[in-house]
Structure formats: C-alpha cells, structure tokens
Design a protein around this motif. Structure first.
Motif, PDB file in Angstrom:
ATOM      1  N   PHE A  36      43.943  60.454  17.122  1.00 55.81           N
ATOM      2  CA  PHE A  36      44.628  60.966  18.414  1.00 55.81           C
ATOM      3  C   PHE A  36      44.190  62.389  18.564  1.00 55.81           C
ATOM      4  O   PHE A  36      44.002  63.054  19.486  1.00 55.81           O
ATOM      5  CB  PHE A  36      46.004  60.573  18.285  1.00 55.81           C
ATOM      6  CG  PHE A  36      46.769  60.967  19.632  1.00 55.81           C
ATOM      7  CD1 PHE A  36      46.501  60.319  20.903  1.00 55.81           C
ATOM      8  CD2 PHE A  36      47.541  62.317  19.430  1.00 55.81           C
ATOM      9  CE1 PHE A  36      47.072  60.840  22.089  1.00 55.81           C
ATOM     10  CE2 PHE A  36      48.093  62.636  20.700  1.00 55.81           C
ATOM     11  CZ  PHE A  36      47.972  62.133  21.676  1.00 55.81           C
ATOM     12  N   TYR A  39      41.008  63.551  19.775  1.00 50.83           N
ATOM     13  CA  TYR A  39      40.628  62.963  21.125  1.00 50.83           C
ATOM     14  C   TYR A  39      39.583  62.197  21.090  1.00 50.83           C
ATOM     15  O   TYR A  39      38.748  61.993  22.052  1.00 50.83           O
ATOM     16  CB  TYR A  39      40.044  64.362  21.671  1.00 50.83           C
ATOM     17  CG  TYR A  39      41.189  65.570  21.710  1.00 50.83           C
ATOM     18  CD1 TYR A  39      40.703  66.757  21.420  1.00 50.83           C
ATOM     19  CD2 TYR A  39      42.468  65.489  22.073  1.00 50.83           C
ATOM     20  CE1 TYR A  39      41.573  67.901  21.215  1.00 50.83           C
ATOM     21  CE2 TYR A  39      43.028  66.612  22.001  1.00 50.83           C
ATOM     22  CZ  TYR A  39      42.698  67.819  21.575  1.00 50.83           C
ATOM     23  OH  TYR A  39      43.416  68.823  21.559  1.00 50.83           O
ATOM     24  N   ASP A  41      39.913  58.916  21.275  1.00 51.53           N
ATOM     25  CA  ASP A  41      40.325  57.891  22.288  1.00 51.53           C
ATOM     26  C   ASP A  41      39.504  58.397  23.402  1.00 51.53           C
ATOM     27  O   ASP A  41      39.187  57.202  24.146  1.00 51.53           O
ATOM     28  CB  ASP A  41      41.910  57.995  22.741  1.00 51.53           C
ATOM     29  CG  ASP A  41      42.191  59.543  23.348  1.00 51.53           C
ATOM     30  OD1 ASP A  41      41.445  60.414  22.898  1.00 51.53           O
ATOM     31  OD2 ASP A  41      43.262  59.499  24.079  1.00 51.53           O
ATOM     32  N   ALA A  42      39.015  59.435  23.848  1.00 50.48           N
ATOM     33  CA  ALA A  42      38.158  59.522  24.885  1.00 50.48           C
ATOM     34  C   ALA A  42      36.463  58.998  24.900  1.00 50.48           C
ATOM     35  O   ALA A  42      36.003  58.578  25.876  1.00 50.48           O
ATOM     36  CB  ALA A  42      37.620  60.934  25.325  1.00 50.48           C
ATOM     37  N   ASN A 128      40.278  64.368  26.177  1.00 51.98           N
ATOM     38  CA  ASN A 128      41.000  63.197  26.068  1.00 51.98           C
ATOM     39  C   ASN A 128      40.547  62.030  26.948  1.00 51.98           C
ATOM     40  O   ASN A 128      39.306  62.141  27.508  1.00 51.98           O
ATOM     41  CB  ASN A 128      42.707  63.252  25.982  1.00 51.98           C
ATOM     42  CG  ASN A 128      42.811  63.803  27.601  1.00 51.98           C
ATOM     43  OD1 ASN A 128      42.213  63.587  28.451  1.00 51.98           O
ATOM     44  ND2 ASN A 128      43.891  64.726  27.608  1.00 51.98           N
ATOM     45  N   LYS A 129      41.103  60.866  26.898  1.00 49.99           N
ATOM     46  CA  LYS A 129      40.631  59.866  27.909  1.00 49.99           C
ATOM     47  C   LYS A 129      40.484  59.984  29.355  1.00 49.99           C
ATOM     48  O   LYS A 129      39.773  59.314  30.085  1.00 49.99           O
ATOM     49  CB  LYS A 129      41.249  58.595  27.383  1.00 49.99           C
ATOM     50  CG  LYS A 129      42.723  58.449  27.886  1.00 49.99           C
ATOM     51  CD  LYS A 129      43.511  57.405  27.677  1.00 49.99           C
ATOM     52  CE  LYS A 129      44.760  57.404  28.073  1.00 49.99           C
ATOM     53  NZ  LYS A 129      45.881  56.157  27.602  1.00 49.99           N
ATOM     54  N   ARG A 212      45.921  71.275  24.765  1.00 48.04           N
ATOM     55  CA  ARG A 212      46.968  70.175  24.477  1.00 48.04           C
ATOM     56  C   ARG A 212      48.313  70.764  24.705  1.00 48.04           C
ATOM     57  O   ARG A 212      49.363  70.079  24.858  1.00 48.04           O
ATOM     58  CB  ARG A 212      46.845  69.699  22.775  1.00 48.04           C
ATOM     59  CG  ARG A 212      45.661  68.680  22.455  1.00 48.04           C
ATOM     60  CD  ARG A 212      45.694  67.481  23.057  1.00 48.04           C
ATOM     61  NE  ARG A 212      46.828  66.748  22.806  1.00 48.04           N
ATOM     62  CZ  ARG A 212      47.067  65.377  23.391  1.00 48.04           C
ATOM     63  NH1 ARG A 212      46.153  65.085  23.951  1.00 48.04           N
ATOM     64  NH2 ARG A 212      48.129  64.597  22.896  1.00 48.04           N
ATOM     65  N   LEU A 250      47.286  64.487  30.013  1.00 49.90           N
ATOM     66  CA  LEU A 250      47.324  64.306  28.522  1.00 49.90           C
ATOM     67  C   LEU A 250      47.411  62.762  28.312  1.00 49.90           C
ATOM     68  O   LEU A 250      47.016  62.545  27.127  1.00 49.90           O
ATOM     69  CB  LEU A 250      48.639  64.922  28.342  1.00 49.90           C
ATOM     70  CG  LEU A 250      48.688  66.237  28.157  1.00 49.90           C
ATOM     71  CD1 LEU A 250      49.894  67.052  27.384  1.00 49.90           C
ATOM     72  CD2 LEU A 250      47.428  67.069  27.427  1.00 49.90           C
ATOM     73  N   TYR A 251      47.664  62.126  29.231  1.00 50.80           N
ATOM     74  CA  TYR A 251      47.814  60.471  28.636  1.00 50.80           C
ATOM     75  C   TYR A 251      46.624  59.548  29.485  1.00 50.80           C
ATOM     76  O   TYR A 251      46.163  60.136  30.329  1.00 50.80           O
ATOM     77  CB  TYR A 251      49.195  59.978  28.874  1.00 50.80           C
ATOM     78  CG  TYR A 251      50.327  60.801  28.224  1.00 50.80           C
ATOM     79  CD1 TYR A 251      50.245  61.036  27.094  1.00 50.80           C
ATOM     80  CD2 TYR A 251      51.061  61.863  29.165  1.00 50.80           C
ATOM     81  CE1 TYR A 251      51.244  61.917  26.536  1.00 50.80           C
ATOM     82  CE2 TYR A 251      52.057  62.644  28.403  1.00 50.80           C
ATOM     83  CZ  TYR A 251      52.085  62.576  27.177  1.00 50.80           C
ATOM     84  OH  TYR A 251      53.048  63.511  26.593  1.00 50.80           O
TER      85      TYR A 251
END
Length: 251
Positions: A36, A39, A41-42, A128-129, A212, A250-251
């Motif tokens: 996490f 990043y 997750d992207a 990020n995603k 972030r 951010l999410y």
C-alpha cells in the motif's frame, strides 16, 4: 524404530503450528502495508524515455506510464508528459540558435557555446489506483546571467485520462480559491516575506502537485519573487481542505 507420541509432544506441535500461523499472518499483514505504501495497488509502472545529446548538452528523462488497463488512456497521458519536455526542448533550441547566430556575428564570445545545457528529470509525487501526480523539473543554460530552472507538474486520473486543473480537485461551488489565497497570504506574513513576494491570488492555470500527505501549490523563480528565492512552495494537508475530493484522490 517405535516413536512414542506423548501429551507433551502434541502440545508442543500445537504451539509450533500456532506460531507458524501467527508468523504467516504477520508477514502477510506487513506485506500488505508495504504494497500500500508503495502504491503497488495501482499496478502501474512509471519508466523513463531518455533523450541524450553531447553538443549542446541535452539530458532529458521523460516519465512514461506502463501497464495501464486502457492502452488509449496510457497513450494519451504519455503524450502529454512527452509534450511538456518537448516544449522545453523547442524553447531551448530556439534560444540556442539565437545564441549561435550571435556568436557567428561576433556579438558573443565563442566560449558561450560551451555553456549550452538543457537537463530535465521527473519525480512521481503520488501514484495509486486512481491518480498519478508527476513533477517534471530541470534547468537550461543559454548564456544568461545564470541557469534558469523550471518545474511543471501534471496530475492525471489513470482510469479516465483526465488532466486535473486545480479546481477539479474540489467539490462544485467550493470556495477553495478564496481559502487558499488567504492561507498563502498568511503564510507569506509568517515567513516575513511581504517585501519579497508579490502575491495577489491564485493564477488562472495554477501550478500544483499532490502527495500522500496533501496539496502543494508552487511558483517558479520570478513568478512571485526574485530569482534568489528559488522555487516557492505552499503546503496544505488534506485535513485542512474540507471540500477536496479525497475519495477520488487517495482511495
């Protein structure tokens, strides 16, 4: 050979099994934190496209996204990132041609040609995603009183390809411009820079990037202050920006 299994052995094996399960869960948890924070997750990679030349000295490192789900969006974002560097290169080439012409006419000494330099690199400020925010920076030297630094940030939605303007980060009807302007004026006073900075409000195409931790508003040398002040940054934690689209960022 006869192996005797006692109650002690069974309890010991049960404890060992519990310890193994605990270690496995802990490692999995630590790995999830690492992923996490980095990043991952992207599932997107930012790699460099390089342009290197000796005379004049040119070293350009251009950020390029890879592994986006939508190839068209990836191409669109990469084209815009490339265009930023190419624009700096076009300006440099024009200034270089003017300088070489002046040298040829004798109005500038020939050694000025040795100063011709254009260097640019980049830094991924947020990935990020949903979002990638990249700062492309560098400097050029075309024989003036000093090298001229520059920095251009772009923030994209990697799902839609949208290139964000500052207003796009906030909810409709938000008074973010007034809020940020007043906060910057106050910060200038706290820095005791009222005599150094000429700030009247946000620019129409205000430069910014995301991390972030929050939003950075920034200015190039000469934009609101003398060259000696360098780049000027103002930081706003997300917690101080109630109208910001935090879920989208951010999410």
């Amino acid at each position: 050979m006869i192996k005797f299994v006692t109650k002690y052995h069974k309890e010991r094996e049960l404890i060992l099994l519990k310890n193994k399960i605990f270690i496995a869960i802990t490692l999995s948890w630590l790995l999830s934190i690492f992923v996490f924070n980095n990043y991952a997750d992207a599932k997107v990679i930012v790699e460099s496209k390089d342009i290197i030349k000796d005379k004049p000295k040119i070293e350009l490192y251009i950020p390029q996204l890879r592994d986006l789900v939508d190839g068209n969006i990836q191409r669109q974002i990469n084209q815009q990132l490339t265009a930023t560097t190419e624009s700096a290169l076009d300006d440099f080439n024009q200034l270089t041609n003017n300088m070489l012409l002046s040298i040829k006419k004798g109005s500038l000494p020939a050694e000025y040609a040795n100063r011709l330099t254009l260097v640019s690199d980049y830094e991924v400020k947020l990935l990020n995603k949903n979002i990638v925010s990249i700062l492309q920076y560098g400097y050029q030297d075309t024989g003036g009183a000093h090298p001229m630094p520059f920095a251009y940030a772009q923030t994209f939605n990697i799902k839609t390809g949208k290139n964000y303007a500052l207003k796009d980060l906030f909810q409709p009807m938000s008074s973010f411009a007034y809020y940020l302007t007043e906060k910057i004026k106050l910060e200038i006073k706290l820095r005791n820079k009222q005599d150094n900075y000429i700030f009247t409000g946000l620019q129409e195409q205000q430069k910014f990037f995301l991390t972030r931790e929050g939003l950075f508003i920034y200015y190039q040398p000469y934009e609101i202050a003398p060259y000696s002040e360098g780049f000027i940054y103002f930081f706003f934690p997300y917690s101080d920006l109630p109208d910001i689209k935090l879920d989208e960022i951010l999410y």
